[in-house]
Design an enzyme around this catalytic site. Structure first.
Site, PDB file in Angstrom:
ATOM      1  N   CYS A  12      14.320 -54.068 -11.063  1.00  0.00           N
ATOM      2  CA  CYS A  12      15.196 -54.485 -12.001  1.00  0.00           C
ATOM      3  C   CYS A  12      14.391 -54.638 -13.251  1.00  0.00           C
ATOM      4  CB  CYS A  12      15.901 -56.017 -11.483  1.00  0.00           C
ATOM      5  SG  CYS A  12      16.489 -56.769 -13.189  1.00  0.00           S
ATOM      6  N   CYS A  68      14.590 -57.817 -15.169  1.00  0.00           N
ATOM      7  CA  CYS A  68      13.778 -58.993 -14.569  1.00  0.00           C
ATOM      8  C   CYS A  68      12.208 -58.684 -15.086  1.00  0.00           C
ATOM      9  CB  CYS A  68      13.759 -58.789 -13.078  1.00  0.00           C
ATOM     10  SG  CYS A  68      15.626 -58.929 -12.451  1.00  0.00           S
TER      11      CYS A  68
END
Length: 330
Positions: free
Chosen positions: A86, A89
């Site tokens: 991600c 993230c």
């Protein structure tokens, strides 16, 4: 999807953790993950300064969640639900770790890998990642979804600490065997600077300017077609751009109404990927590939290849999906 930092009245608490926690069997007397029996105050107490933890940043799992739940009766715990693949993230996690260190034991950070802890993902209702929540006195509070700039995340921390104080959770923890702050600071290596176009893309993403970030990554790839970080970055920001401005409910409703509608299925696959439901996204599009032709089939192929870049070529799910795609096409 618009990311709005919470106000104190906007902290959500509708999270069901009953599948992970049995309060009747395990009363909330905090014990550090190191196994220490040190007493640290329950909610309403300002003790807890002697409670030690292995780190201010803890990796937790479905099985070890109870330990962190107990720690939240001493200090508030920020919960970061993330995944290795991600992109947002990777922008948000360093900010959370830095701020947690700055608060020097007044708050803990618990990191949850969405790919390996489905019970916690479900319990915190994490429909996309990163999802950030808090635990205060054993009670969960939803905070925000997506990457936010440092200043906004700092505001969220302040709100969490204020809410914790109102609930009597205002203790402090110490790191077992921690070196003095000056020694830690002196030993920290300088971070490697990002290549110019990568840095420009990250800055644009932080401002929500996905179009500029896309162009920066494309420029990086044009200059070096083997720049795999830029290829993955382009896939990540393209996903954010496609989802921006749409709600999960609308996307899922359109997909349910048009099971053979390729654009609708591509959109809901994006939603699946953003929420860590990788196999669902792969399966949804791979099921469609043999049923369509021409531009629709090419759109499915291109999107799947983009997902493969996001997740990583060595991931077993990507290897299996790539093989199935090749069989469907050839």
């Amino acid at each position: 999807m618009t990311n709005v930092p919470p106000t104190p009245s906007g902290l959500r608490g509708a999270v069901d953790l009953s599948s992970l926690v049995d309060r009747a069997q395990r009363p909330p007397q905090p014990t550090g993950p190191t196994g220490s029996d040190t007493a640290a105050g329950a909610p309403g107490s300002e003790t807890g300064a002697d409670l030690t933890v292995p780190s201010l940043v803890l990796d937790i799992t479905d099985q070890t969640f109870q330990d962190v739940l107990q720690l939240s009766t001493v200090v508030p715990v920020i919960v970061d639900i993330w995944a290795e693949w991600c992109g947002p993230c990777k922008q948000l996690s360093p900010i959370l770790e830095q701020l947690t260190a700055e608060y020097d034991g007044r708050v803990l950070l618990a990191k949850v890998d969405a790919d390996t802890n489905p019970q916690l993902v479900q319990a915190f209702q994490a429909q996309s990642i990163p999802t950030v929540a808090a635990l205060i006195g054993g009670r969960p509070l939803g905070l925000f979804v997506g990457a936010l700039p440092e200043a906004e995340v700092r505001d969220v921390y302040e709100q969490v600490l204020a809410a914790a104080a109102q609930n009597g959770v205002s203790g402090r923890v110490t790191v077992d065997g921690a070196a003095p702050a000056d020694a830690v600071e002196q030993g920290e290596p300088e971070p490697e600077p990002l290549p110019p176009h990568h840095q420009a893309a990250y800055d644009a993403i932080e401002q929500g300017d996905y179009a500029t970030a896309i162009q920066e990554y494309k420029t990086a790839i044009a200059q070096d077609p083997h720049d795999q970080m830029a290829v993955a970055g382009l896939a990540q920001v393209s996903l954010l751009d496609r989802l921006n401005g749409h709600t999960a409910d609308d996307i899922r409703a359109a997909a349910a109404a048009g099971p053979t509608d390729v654009p609708a299925q591509l959109a809901v696959a994006d939603l699946d990927i953003s929420g860590g439901h990788v196999e669902d996204a792969f399966g949804r599009l791979l099921d469609l590939v043999p049923t369509v032709f021409g531009e629709d089939r090419e759109a499915l192929r291109v999107r799947l290849v983009e997902y493969f870049e996001l997740i990583g070529a060595e991931d077993p799910r990507v290897i299996a999906a790539r093989r199935r795609l090749a069989n469907a096409l050839y």
